[in-house]
Design a protein around this motif. Structure first.
Motif: not given
Length: 218
Positions: A12, A16-19, A21-22, A78, A82, A85, A111, A119
């Motif tokens: 993350d 994965m460009d999830s910052t 989203h988290i 989350y 999803l 993402v 994770s 993912a």
């Protein structure tokens, strides 16, 4: 002469460009439980830690009795959207290039095992990693356990192992395992925070990482 035999990536905020989203999921979970809502900096700082520890740091007033409810609320929020993402640009290309050099490639992430496996399957890149470690099998970052397990798995010396991550937790883990670290600034922690982990270099994209790293794998 090749400098590294094993390159380990955080997931993350690194691949994965999830910052964002988290962070939003943490904030939404706190709102749902009528808890103080952490600002973006506070919420993003805990990314990479074991989930229960991360939420307790982001919202210390939750208390141990309500922490399980906050964990459940986070997981529900989350999972919302999803599928929107995505991987950072250049993820597949740099992984293929590293593997093409004959170097082992792995993941060390905060994770869960189920979350990472989902993912990786969704992203279609599971086959590009020789091994993965999550908090379900190891101590949470910055404990060196994940990297120690990976170096043992491949018989690679810590001094020939590189950890790439977007948080100081990743880089401190690298230091604790006597591995090298590279910070990437497109995720959860800014460059100033990454400097606390004493990385070899801080890059700002996976393309920039490739330009620095690939000649060192030749």
């Amino acid at each position: 002469m090749r400098e590294f035999d094993l390159v380990v990536f955080d997931w993350d905020g690194t691949l994965m460009d999830s910052t964002g989203h988290i962070v939003e999921a943490i904030q939404q979970a706190c709102r749902e439980l009528d808890l103080p809502v952490p600002d973006r900096e506070t919420a993003s700082h805990v990314i990479g830690l074991r989930l229960d520890s991360a939420l307790l740091r982001a919202c210390p007033k939750v208390g141990s009795d309500r922490l399980p409810a906050l964990v459940d609320a986070f997981r529900r929020h989350y999972q919302t959207n999803l599928d929107q993402v995505t991987l950072f640009e250049g993820t597949r290309e740099i992984l293929l290039a590293i593997r093409g050099s004959g170097v082992f490639v792995a993941i060390a992430t905060g994770s869960s095992r189920a979350g990472l496996d989902r993912a990786l399957a969704a992203a279609g890149i599971a086959e590009l990693f020789d091994a993965t470690r999550t908090v379900d099998e190891c101590h949470s970052k910055p404990h060196p356990d994940m990297l120690l397990q990976l170096t043992a798995r491949f018989g690679v010396e810590s001094g020939r192992t590189l950890m790439v991550g977007d948080t100081s937790h990743d880089l401190l883990m690298a230091g604790n395992a006597r591995c090298h670290g590279v910070g990437i600034s497109h995720g959860a922690h800014a460059g100033e925070q990454l400097q606390h982990g004493q990385p070899l270099i801080i890059v700002h994209s996976l393309t920039e990482l490739g330009a620095w790293l690939l000649p060192r794998l030749a």
